[in-house]
Design a protein around this motif. Structure first.
Motif, PDB file in Angstrom:
ATOM      1  N   SER A  41      31.745  36.048  38.445  1.00 43.72           N
ATOM      2  CA  SER A  41      32.706  36.454  39.468  1.00 43.72           C
ATOM      3  C   SER A  41      32.162  36.112  40.854  1.00 43.72           C
ATOM      4  CB  SER A  41      32.990  37.957  39.355  1.00 43.72           C
ATOM      5  OG  SER A  41      34.031  38.347  40.209  1.00 43.72           O
ATOM      6  N   SER A  44      34.223  37.604  44.092  1.00 44.52           N
ATOM      7  CA  SER A  44      34.145  39.058  44.305  1.00 44.52           C
ATOM      8  C   SER A  44      32.734  39.502  44.648  1.00 44.52           C
ATOM      9  CB  SER A  44      34.650  39.804  43.065  1.00 44.52           C
ATOM     10  OG  SER A  44      36.045  39.614  42.896  1.00 44.52           O
ATOM     11  N   PHE A 186      37.298  46.946  49.770  1.00 44.84           N
ATOM     12  CA  PHE A 186      37.590  45.734  49.021  1.00 44.84           C
ATOM     13  C   PHE A 186      38.845  45.070  49.569  1.00 44.84           C
ATOM     14  CE2 PHE A 186      35.428  47.857  45.197  1.00 44.84           C
ATOM     15  CZ  PHE A 186      34.215  47.331  45.564  1.00 44.84           C
ATOM     16  N   ASN A 191      39.578  42.471  43.347  1.00 44.07           N
ATOM     17  CA  ASN A 191      38.131  42.394  43.579  1.00 44.07           C
ATOM     18  C   ASN A 191      37.429  43.584  42.947  1.00 44.07           C
ATOM     19  OD1 ASN A 191      38.801  40.194  45.103  1.00 44.07           O
ATOM     20  ND2 ASN A 191      37.817  40.873  46.972  1.00 44.07           N
TER      21      ASN A 191
END
Length: 287
Positions: A41, A44, A186, A191
């Motif tokens: 990821s 993120s 966030f 995310n």
């Protein structure tokens, strides 16, 4: 469903704010920054708040846990981040043979410092780097990997490292460990879901049913073959999510009293197998 689930997730404990201030103060002591990302990821775990603090420093991006990520997507991320004076490599801290690749990347930054100092008539100098990243991305483990010993305490728990500390890698290179820092808020809910699915924030911040549904839908869309093979379900996209977990519970023998299917256990097992890369090597985001 939690009424707050559609809101932006706020997650900025006091020690993270304190660590942010410490990083700003210590930044002048380092020559470049090592930014640890999770290869599953990258977006993120790409902390914009933290990267804004170190904006003017050259960066070595490291996509950690490459063994759990989709190789083809990892290559795309390396191409995206390997520019503008920065460098990007992928590795797994479980693989001791990857250390040579890591040191080659670090030595490129050391060479730049040495050449700059040589122009000033200084032959011997130390190069210093700061390791930054979100919680549980593997910063302390990364430093121990460099040192070949457990000098930094590490744990598979978000927010374990709480303070800044230095470690000497060799006579010409030192490295600074920093606490994991998340963005104060966030950017969007996805995310937060992605971070929960790779273990960077506690799962209980989000409703577990949302994580399960998101993970299953993601696999259906991107890794349908691997999903079907793992659970021995043909034509997996012809059944809905509820039917999927009923089949999983039935095939694994997850039963409650009176032979009722234990759907909750099926979802729990599925989520753990997803996170551990047992179903498929996955990457949640494309560049």
């Amino acid at each position: 469903m939690n009424n707050n689930s559609e809101k932006n997730i706020h997650w900025f404990p006091g020690h993270m704010k304190k660590a942010s201030n410490q990083i700003k103060e210590k930044l002048k002591l380092v020559d470049f920054v090592i930014c640890l990302l999770d290869a599953r990821s990258p977006y993120s775990t790409f902390n914009k708040y933290l990267l804004n603090i170190v904006e003017n420093k050259a960066k070595l991006f490291i996509l950690n846990k490459e063994d759990l990520a989709d190789d083809s997507v990892t290559k795309l991320w390396i191409e995206k981040l390997n520019k503008d004076g920065n460098k990007c490599i992928s590795l797994s801290l479980e693989n001791k043979l990857a250390k040579a690749k890591l040191m080659n990347a670090i030595n490129e930054f050391i060479k730049i410092k040495q050449e700059k100092m040589a122009l000033k008539g200084i032959k011997k100098c130390k190069t210093r780097a700061m390791v930054i990243g979100i919680p549980n991305v593997g910063k302390s483990t990364f430093i121990n990997y460099l040192l070949d010993k457990k000098q930094m305490k590490a744990a598979n728990t978000p927010g374990f490292t709480k303070s800044i500390s230095w470690a000497k890698v060799n006579d010409s290179f030192e490295i600074m460990d920093t606490p994991g820092i998340l963005e104060p808020k966030f950017e969007n809910k996805i995310n937060g879901i992605n971070l929960a699915l790779i273990g960077s924030i506690k799962e209980n911040i989000l409703p577990s049913n949302e994580l399960v549904e998101y993970a299953l839908d993601f696999l259906r869309k991107n890794y349908e073959k691997e999903l079907g093979n793992r659970y021995k379900i043909e034509n997996i996209n012809e059944i809905n999510n509820e039917q999927f977990f009923e089949l999983l519970a039935k095939n694994r023998g997850f039963l409650l009293t009176k032979n009722n299917l234990d759907i909750e256990k099926a979802q729990y097992i599925f989520l753990n197998e997803f996170k551990n890369g047992i179903i498929a090597k996955f990457t949640l985001e494309r560049p």
